[in-house]
Design a protein around this motif. Structure first.
Motif, PDB file in Angstrom:
ATOM      1  N   LYS A 164       0.813  -1.221   0.000  1.00 18.95           N
ATOM      2  CA  LYS A 164       0.000   0.000   0.000  1.00 18.95           C
ATOM      3  C   LYS A 164       0.843   1.265   0.000  1.00 18.95           C
ATOM      4  O   LYS A 164       0.438   2.285  -0.552  1.00 18.95           O
ATOM      5  N   ARG A 165       2.013   1.190   0.665  1.00 15.20           N
ATOM      6  CA  ARG A 165       2.849   2.383   0.824  1.00 15.20           C
ATOM      7  C   ARG A 165       4.288   2.096   0.397  1.00 15.20           C
ATOM      8  O   ARG A 165       5.201   2.074   1.226  1.00 15.20           O
ATOM      9  N   PRO A 166       4.503   1.882  -0.894  1.00 12.38           N
ATOM     10  CA  PRO A 166       5.866   1.549  -1.332  1.00 12.38           C
ATOM     11  C   PRO A 166       6.887   2.633  -1.017  1.00 12.38           C
ATOM     12  O   PRO A 166       8.075   2.335  -0.869  1.00 12.38           O
ATOM     13  N   GLU A 167       6.442   3.864  -0.860  1.00 13.46           N
ATOM     14  CA  GLU A 167       7.379   4.943  -0.534  1.00 13.46           C
ATOM     15  C   GLU A 167       7.956   4.784   0.877  1.00 13.46           C
ATOM     16  O   GLU A 167       9.007   5.334   1.189  1.00 13.46           O
ATOM     17  N   ASP A 168       7.275   4.023   1.733  1.00  9.75           N
ATOM     18  CA  ASP A 168       7.736   3.771   3.101  1.00  9.75           C
ATOM     19  C   ASP A 168       8.380   2.393   3.242  1.00  9.75           C
ATOM     20  O   ASP A 168       8.559   1.881   4.344  1.00  9.75           O
ATOM     21  N   ARG A 169       8.737   1.801   2.114  1.00  9.81           N
ATOM     22  CA  ARG A 169       9.243   0.429   2.103  1.00  9.81           C
ATOM     23  C   ARG A 169      10.436   0.239   3.036  1.00  9.81           C
ATOM     24  O   ARG A 169      10.527  -0.763   3.735  1.00  9.81           O
ATOM     25  N   HIS A 170      11.347   1.204   3.081  1.00 10.70           N
ATOM     26  CA  HIS A 170      12.543   1.036   3.906  1.00 10.70           C
ATOM     27  C   HIS A 170      12.196   0.955   5.390  1.00 10.70           C
ATOM     28  O   HIS A 170      12.781   0.158   6.124  1.00 10.70           O
ATOM     29  N   ILE A 171      11.258   1.751   5.824  1.00  9.00           N
ATOM     30  CA  ILE A 171      10.821   1.719   7.227  1.00  9.00           C
ATOM     31  C   ILE A 171      10.140   0.386   7.525  1.00  9.00           C
ATOM     32  O   ILE A 171      10.419  -0.262   8.529  1.00  9.00           O
ATOM     33  N   LEU A 172       9.263  -0.013   6.619  1.00  7.19           N
ATOM     34  CA  LEU A 172       8.520  -1.255   6.809  1.00  7.19           C
ATOM     35  C   LEU A 172       9.442  -2.470   6.709  1.00  7.19           C
ATOM     36  O   LEU A 172       9.242  -3.465   7.400  1.00  7.19           O
ATOM     37  N   GLN A 173      10.454  -2.362   5.882  1.00  3.51           N
ATOM     38  CA  GLN A 173      11.423  -3.444   5.757  1.00  3.51           C
ATOM     39  C   GLN A 173      12.154  -3.650   7.080  1.00  3.51           C
ATOM     40  O   GLN A 173      12.431  -4.785   7.477  1.00  3.51           O
ATOM     41  N   GLU A 174      12.444  -2.573   7.766  1.00  8.44           N
ATOM     42  CA  GLU A 174      13.083  -2.690   9.080  1.00  8.44           C
ATOM     43  C   GLU A 174      12.145  -3.386  10.067  1.00  8.44           C
ATOM     44  O   GLU A 174      12.583  -4.205  10.887  1.00  8.44           O
ATOM     45  N   GLU A 175      10.853  -3.072  10.004  1.00  7.36           N
ATOM     46  CA  GLU A 175       9.880  -3.751  10.866  1.00  7.36           C
ATOM     47  C   GLU A 175       9.847  -5.241  10.556  1.00  7.36           C
ATOM     48  O   GLU A 175       9.732  -6.071  11.466  1.00  7.36           O
ATOM     49  N   LEU A 176       9.953  -5.577   9.278  1.00  6.82           N
ATOM     50  CA  LEU A 176       9.990  -6.985   8.876  1.00  6.82           C
ATOM     51  C   LEU A 176      11.216  -7.673   9.476  1.00  6.82           C
ATOM     52  O   LEU A 176      11.112  -8.784  10.010  1.00  6.82           O
ATOM     53  N   ARG A 177      12.349  -7.022   9.429  1.00  2.00           N
ATOM     54  CA  ARG A 177      13.565  -7.589  10.018  1.00  2.00           C
ATOM     55  C   ARG A 177      13.391  -7.812  11.521  1.00  2.00           C
ATOM     56  O   ARG A 177      13.879  -8.806  12.070  1.00  2.00           O
ATOM     57  N   GLU A 178      12.720  -6.890  12.181  1.00  5.30           N
ATOM     58  CA  GLU A 178      12.485  -7.036  13.621  1.00  5.30           C
ATOM     59  C   GLU A 178      11.603  -8.253  13.910  1.00  5.30           C
ATOM     60  O   GLU A 178      11.846  -8.984  14.875  1.00  5.30           O
ATOM     61  N   LYS A 179      10.591  -8.464  13.083  1.00  6.50           N
ATOM     62  CA  LYS A 179       9.718  -9.634  13.265  1.00  6.50           C
ATOM     63  C   LYS A 179      10.503 -10.923  13.058  1.00  6.50           C
ATOM     64  O   LYS A 179      10.338 -11.894  13.802  1.00  6.50           O
ATOM     65  N   ILE A 180      11.363 -10.933  12.044  1.00 11.70           N
ATOM     66  CA  ILE A 180      12.185 -12.115  11.791  1.00 11.70           C
ATOM     67  C   ILE A 180      13.106 -12.364  12.984  1.00 11.70           C
ATOM     68  O   ILE A 180      13.301 -13.515  13.406  1.00 11.70           O
ATOM     69  N   ALA A 181      13.644 -11.304  13.553  1.00 13.13           N
ATOM     70  CA  ALA A 181      14.498 -11.433  14.739  1.00 13.13           C
ATOM     71  C   ALA A 181      13.702 -12.011  15.909  1.00 13.13           C
ATOM     72  O   ALA A 181      14.244 -12.792  16.709  1.00 13.13           O
TER      73      ALA A 181
END
Length: 70
Positions: free
Chosen positions: A19-36
Motif C-alpha cells: 500500500k505504501r511503497p514509498e515507506d518500504r525502507h521503514i517497513l522493511q526494518e519492521e519486517l527484520r524485527e519480526k524475523i528477529a
C-alpha cells in the motif's frame, strides 16, 4: 500461538509495503524485527519470509546504483 501471531504481524507489514511503497525502507526494518523475534523465540523462520527478505535486500542494493553516472 506466538508463531501464528508473528506470521500475522508479518502479513500486516507486507500489506503495508504494497500500500505504501514509498515507506518500504521503514517497513522493511519492521519486517527484520519480526524475523528477529522468530529467531529469539527459537521458532523456525518460514522460507517464503526469508526469500522475501533477501529479495527486498537485493532491491535495496540495486537502488543504490540507480543515480550513479555512467
Amino acid at each position: 500461538m506466538a508463531f501464528e501471531q508473528l506470521k500475522a504481524g508479518i502479513a500486516l507489514i507486507l500489506d503495508e509495503i504494497e500500500k505504501r511503497p514509498e515507506d518500504r525502507h521503514i517497513l522493511q526494518e519492521e519486517l527484520r524485527e519480526k524475523i528477529a523475534e522468530f529467531r529469539a523465540l527459537g521458532l523456525p523462520v518460514p522460507e517464503d519470509i526469508l526469500r522475501l527478505e533477501q529479495q527486498l535486500e537485493d532491491d535495496d542494493s540495486d537502488d543504490r546504483y540507480d543515480n550513479m553516472p555512467v
